[in-house]
Design a protein around this motif. Structure first.
Motif, PDB file in Angstrom:
ATOM      1  N   GLU A 123      -8.762  12.558  -1.916  1.00 37.63           N
ATOM      2  CA  GLU A 123      -9.344  11.237  -2.102  1.00 37.63           C
ATOM      3  C   GLU A 123     -10.542  11.368  -3.041  1.00 37.63           C
ATOM      4  O   GLU A 123     -11.491  12.102  -2.776  1.00 37.63           O
ATOM      5  N   GLY A 153       0.788  -1.229   0.000  1.00 38.56           N
ATOM      6  CA  GLY A 153       0.000   0.000   0.000  1.00 38.56           C
ATOM      7  C   GLY A 153       0.816   1.272   0.000  1.00 38.56           C
ATOM      8  O   GLY A 153       0.245   2.372   0.051  1.00 38.56           O
ATOM      9  N   SER A 154       2.135   1.173  -0.100  1.00 42.84           N
ATOM     10  CA  SER A 154       2.982   2.377  -0.114  1.00 42.84           C
ATOM     11  C   SER A 154       3.353   2.753  -1.547  1.00 42.84           C
ATOM     12  O   SER A 154       3.363   1.917  -2.454  1.00 42.84           O
ATOM     13  N   HIS A 206       3.108   7.898  -0.225  1.00 46.44           N
ATOM     14  CA  HIS A 206       1.817   7.398   0.233  1.00 46.44           C
ATOM     15  C   HIS A 206       2.012   6.087   1.005  1.00 46.44           C
ATOM     16  O   HIS A 206       2.848   5.252   0.637  1.00 46.44           O
ATOM     17  N   LYS A 207       1.229   5.936   2.040  1.00 45.22           N
ATOM     18  CA  LYS A 207       1.186   4.693   2.799  1.00 45.22           C
ATOM     19  C   LYS A 207      -0.267   4.275   2.985  1.00 45.22           C
ATOM     20  O   LYS A 207      -1.119   5.113   3.245  1.00 45.22           O
ATOM     21  N   GLY A 208      -0.539   3.008   2.814  1.00 39.17           N
ATOM     22  CA  GLY A 208      -1.893   2.534   2.957  1.00 39.17           C
ATOM     23  C   GLY A 208      -1.915   1.067   3.347  1.00 39.17           C
ATOM     24  O   GLY A 208      -0.882   0.407   3.484  1.00 39.17           O
ATOM     25  N   ASN A 209      -3.124   0.549   3.436  1.00 36.01           N
ATOM     26  CA  ASN A 209      -3.305  -0.842   3.833  1.00 36.01           C
ATOM     27  C   ASN A 209      -3.684  -1.751   2.679  1.00 36.01           C
ATOM     28  O   ASN A 209      -3.833  -2.961   2.859  1.00 36.01           O
ATOM     29  N   THR A 227      -5.746   1.978  -5.574  1.00 32.83           N
ATOM     30  CA  THR A 227      -5.528   0.707  -4.880  1.00 32.83           C
ATOM     31  C   THR A 227      -6.740  -0.177  -5.130  1.00 32.83           C
ATOM     32  O   THR A 227      -7.642   0.169  -5.913  1.00 32.83           O
TER      33      THR A 227
END
Length: 940
Positions: free
Chosen positions: A225, A162-163, A183-186, A207
């Motif tokens: 977003e 997720g990055s 960006h960082k995400g799950n 994503t």
């Protein structure tokens, strides 16, 4: 789903299998039908292909062995070892010959990013300008996607954790590049795309669960977003400018389009999406129906190797499917060389070649899909001629179906390209007049109508009796908005009896002649016509009064005369006119308007008198006409008092001094109307004393004859001679007048006595007593003259004798010079000195200063010169007389000799009784010559 099912399907692409290049099997490079008999003829890619991309004229492949392959248009496959283990991602820049790749060199080691310069070589392979690890940290993860900005200053890498890392700076060099986590995400990152808008650079990040955008060209990288659902790997793409560079995300339910700050439209394309690609305005989607395989959020192509997949090419602008086909296990879809290439798991390459626009249009025409053909042509930027052809065919189709309203709307769109007569002929039927009117209206609005079209449209309005439409058509706001020929419209409206509309057009568009024609010839509104002329500018008012003045004068003479007075003196348009009241007044040539008054003498007289009073420099024709008019009135007037008044007016006009340059014209007018006082006045002003004399002689006005001689005899002495001859011919008793004439002739010595006697000899009533006193006085004068001449002769003889004695003394006796003073300076003489026989003495220096010649005495020279001139003149006259006498005696034609001498100016002009006086030939020599001439002429 309903919207999707409504989209029509077409076959706008041709599917072919790419063949091997020439040399392998003897066939030419290119494509061959899928039904070719030998499979070996078709191109087959190496096995183990893991990733594909295209650009810069080649298809680029990466495999499980770490090799990168290049397939150029010549289909000669080449490759090199890029990694020791495998290649996982490729990105070929479109504007630079730079290739970015992601792969592995060792097991368990983080993936490496390598930047290749394809224009430079290193041992036969492309030059690797930079190598760096894909993961900036220590935590291991897998690269899911890669994108590079075309300016080589941005590169983004997405990972399954997720990055997203952003490499900012020159991506081809380590020194000028900086990597940071953006960006960082799950959720795994499935797609990245850069979008440039002016100086702002956006990065779209998608994503499996959301869509967002970053501004990477500034600081702090603000994020927006865009949506809360995402897509699988390779299911996102960036559109071209035809769709405003929107980011496309292909979900299983719908396809969404995004701007950097908001979500755009969406399309309900069902099916599990495997690949999304953008190609020349088309959206290419490879999907698998849900019934075939369950949905997977993160697509694994290995688990679907045997599935059949559907490739659809959507035209989002025109809402149709351009192509649809089923493929087995699609690896990827690439676009290069103007075509689409579909790679399948079996190593085959399928080429999808788009058909040309004309072929696609013909396919739509066959199905009567004209609206769709029009939209397609516009999206393909077809020229206006091609569009007009489609509109015409569509119109013909609707016309054949009986949809005349729809047909005319399509024909309207062909205006400017299609000949209007093609359409007009179709709607000439009376039942289709509404459609024809609509077409002609548009034709005029686009300023493409000619005079015939204007005529036809106005006739349509008049046939329909649609006054509102007619007024709307003609009542434009300004002349610049007029889309028709105004003059033609006026003619048609006038012919149809719409006079008010025709007048409106004529007045608003300054067609003054048409306005006046309608007012005078059709409506007979003479007052309004005259008012309209009165508000026109000077030039138009003048020309229209010359054209329509007679009609107006016949019906409204007083008002017309008033306007003409103003037009010829100080014309200014009326306040409601277009002229500027502040400009200096203009005036027309009043003489040019005289013919307008041909049948209106009363108004003519008023006009002429007004012009002669207020404008002293009026043309001469004004005064000539006024004089003629007054003389006519005087000649026809019966009332004595009125006649006397007219007589005074005519004389006053003659005495105004306006006829000096046209004396003859005024004289003719007076003679035509027997205006005797005017004739005599003009004779006197023209110094025609002879004519005045003859006039009185003809009317036997004796006293006036004597009066004329007394008044003008000094200027013309021959008047007395004519008077004497006139009275001599009269048999009445005119002794009183003869005596008066003789008295004046005697005082002025105008005639020789003999001629007087000869003249009076013709009158039987003239006795000797009439001329006795005259003769006695003449004889006395002659006697006195003889005595004076004899005295002068004696004096000359004595003088001659004295001079002869002096000459003799000068010749025979010595001359003693006893002068003691100079005759010039009156000083005492000194030597040297000069002495003359005349007795004058001079100093030598005085003599040299004043003398003209050495032989002449300066004191006596002036008198001597006079004498010599007289002698010389006498000699010349004597010679001339002798020569004339000799030629006159010897010639057979005496008159020709006399005429020759007259022509040479020898004689002065002979005075006749009817000629003006000239200098009298007083010398006796000239009188003798005249006498001899007359005698010889009589003998001849």
């Amino acid at each position: 789903m309903a919207a999707y099912l409504q989209w029509r399907r077409f076959v706008f692409f041709e599917k072919e299998l790419v063949k091997e290049p020439l040399g392998n099997d003897g066939s030419a490079p290119g494509a061959a039908p899928a039904s070719a008999p030998s499979a070996s003829k078709f191109l087959c890619l190496p096995s183990g292909i893991t990733v594909c991309d295209s650009g810069r004229g080649s298809l680029v492949f990466g495999d499980m062995e770490g090799q990168i392959w290049f397939l150029p248009r010549s289909l000669q496959l080449t490759g090199f070892q890029a990694y020791k283990l495998r290649v996982t991602h490729l990105y070929q820049l479109k504007q630079h010959n730079i290739l970015a790749s992601v792969g592995e060199d060792e097991e368990g080691i983080n993936p490496l990013i390598k930047i290749w310069n394809l224009e430079k070589r290193d041992g036969g392979n492309p030059l690797c300008t930079r190598i760096f690890p894909a993961i900036p940290g220590t935590e291991p993860t897998v690269v899911s996607c890669l994108t590079v900005h075309e300016n080589l200053n941005f590169m983004a890498i997405g990972f399954t954790d997720g990055s997203v890392t952003l490499n900012k700076g020159d991506i081809t060099r380590d020194r000028h590049s900086k990597t940071q986590i953006l960006h960082k995400g799950n959720y795994p990152v499935t797609g990245l795309a850069f979008r440039q808008a002016g100086k702002t650079t956006h990065l779209f990040v998608v994503t499996t669960e959301n869509v967002q955008s970053y501004i990477v060209s500034g600081k702090d990288y603000p994020r927006v977003e865009l949506d809360t659902h995402g897509c699988g790997l390779r299911c996102s793409a960036l559109s071209d400018p035809s769709q405003d560079l929107q980011f496309i995300v292909a979900g299983d339910e719908c396809v969404y389009l995004y701007q950097p700050d908001e979500r755009g439209p969406c399309f309900a394309f069902e099916g599990h999406k495997l690949i999304a690609h953008w190609f020349r305005g088309y959206l290419v989607i490879v999907s698998r129906d849900r019934k075939v395989s369950p949905k997977s959020e993160f697509t694994n192509r290995d688990s679907q190797s045997s599935d059949k997949q559907i490739l659809n090419i959507y035209d989002l602008c025109n809402k149709f499917i351009a192509y649809s086909a089923v493929f087995e296990d699609v690896v990827d879809v690439l676009a290069e060389w103007g075509s689409l290439y579909v790679l399948t798991r079996d190593g085959r390459v399928h080429a999808l070649q788009e058909k040309d626009t004309q072929t696609k249009l013909e396919m739509l025409f066959k199905k009567n899909l004209f609206e769709m053909a029009i939209n397609l042509a516009k999206s393909q930027h077809l020229d206006s001629d091609g569009l007009a052809q489609i509109f015409m065919q569509y119109g013909d189709h609707l016309y054949s179906k009986g949809n005349h309203d729809g047909a005319v709307q399509q024909y309207i769109r062909t205006i400017g390209k299609l000949e209007p007569s093609y359409v007009i002929r179709k709607f000439l039927d009376a039942q289709r007049i509404h459609n024809l009117t609509a077409y002609l209206q548009t034709l005029h609005r686009q300023s493409l109508a000619n005079a015939d079209h204007t005529t036809l449209l106005l006739n349509c309005y008049t046939k329909l009796k649609d006054s509102s439409k007619l007024e709307e058509f003609i009542k434009t706001k300004s002349e610049s908005e007029v889309h028709f020929d105004v003059e033609t419209a006026i003619k048609v409206l006038r012919q149809a009896g719409y006079y008010s509309h025709a007048l409106y057009l004529a007045e608003n568009h300054a067609h003054h002649e048409w306005y006046l024609k309608i007012q005078l010839e059709d409506i007979k509104n003479y007052q309004e016509a005259l008012r309209y002329i009165g508000k026109l500018p000077f030039e138009q008012a003048e020309s229209n009064m010359k054209r329509y003045g007679k009609i107006l004068m016949h019906h409204i003479p007083e008002q017309t005369t008033q306007l003409l007075k103003g037009l010829c003196t100080d014309y200014r348009p009326s306040p409601e006119g277009r002229g500027d009241r502040e400009t200096p007044g203009c005036r027309a040539n009043s003489e040019e308007f005289i013919p307008i008054f041909a049948n209106n003498p009363r108004e003519l007289k008023a006009f002429l008198e007004h012009m002669s009073e207020v404008q002293l420099d009026s043309p001469q024709g004004i005064y000539d006409t006024l004089l003629e008019l007054r003389l006519q009135n005087w000649a026809h007037e019966k009332d004595p008092q009125a006649k006397e008044k007219l007589h005074a007016e005519a004389i006053s006009l003659l005495k105004s001094g306006r006829f000096c340059d046209v004396f003859d014209k005024a004289l003719v007018l007076c003679q035509m109307h027997d205006f005797q006082d005017g004739v005599l006045y003009l004779y006197e002003q023209g110094k025609l004393f002879q004519q005045i004399m003859h006039y009185h002689m003809q009317h036997e006005q004796y006293r006036q004859v004597i009066t004329v001689c007394e008044r003008h005899g000094e200027q013309d002495p021959s008047l007395w001679e004519q008077a004497l001859s006139y009275f001599a011919r009269k048999e009445e008793d005119c002794k009183e007048y003869v005596a008066a004439v003789l008295q004046h002739i005697e005082n002025k010595n105008l005639m020789p006595p003999l001629l007087v006697v000869q003249t009076l000899a013709h009158n039987s009533t003239a006795t000797l007593s009439v001329i006795r006193d005259y003769l006695v006085q003449k004889l006395q004068k002659q006697s006195q003259q003889i005595a004076q001449d004899e005295l002068r002769v004696r004096r000359y003889r004595e003088e001659t004798t004295r001079i002869r004695q002096e000459i003799q003394e000068l010749k025979a006796s010595p001359k003693i010079f006893q002068k003691t003073k100079c005759s010039i300076c009156n000083s005492a003489l000194e030597l040297p000195s000069v002495h003359f026989l005349c007795g004058h003495s001079f100093h030598q220096h005085c003599f040299e200063s004043y003398s003209e010649s050495d032989s002449d005495c300066p004191t006596c020279l002036p008198e001597n010169r006079k004498v010599m001139d007289m002698i010389r003149a006498q000699e010349q006259k004597r010679d001339l007389h002798d020569q004339f006498q000799h030629q006159l005696k010897c010639s057979n034609d005496s008159f020709s000799v006399i005429a020759d001498y007259f022509g040479r100016g020898v004689f002065n002009k002979l005075t006749l009784l009817t000629d003006p006086p000239t200098a009298r030939l007083t010398p006796s020599l000239e009188a003798g010559l005249q006498r001899d001439m007359l005698m010889h002429s009589r003998r001849g």
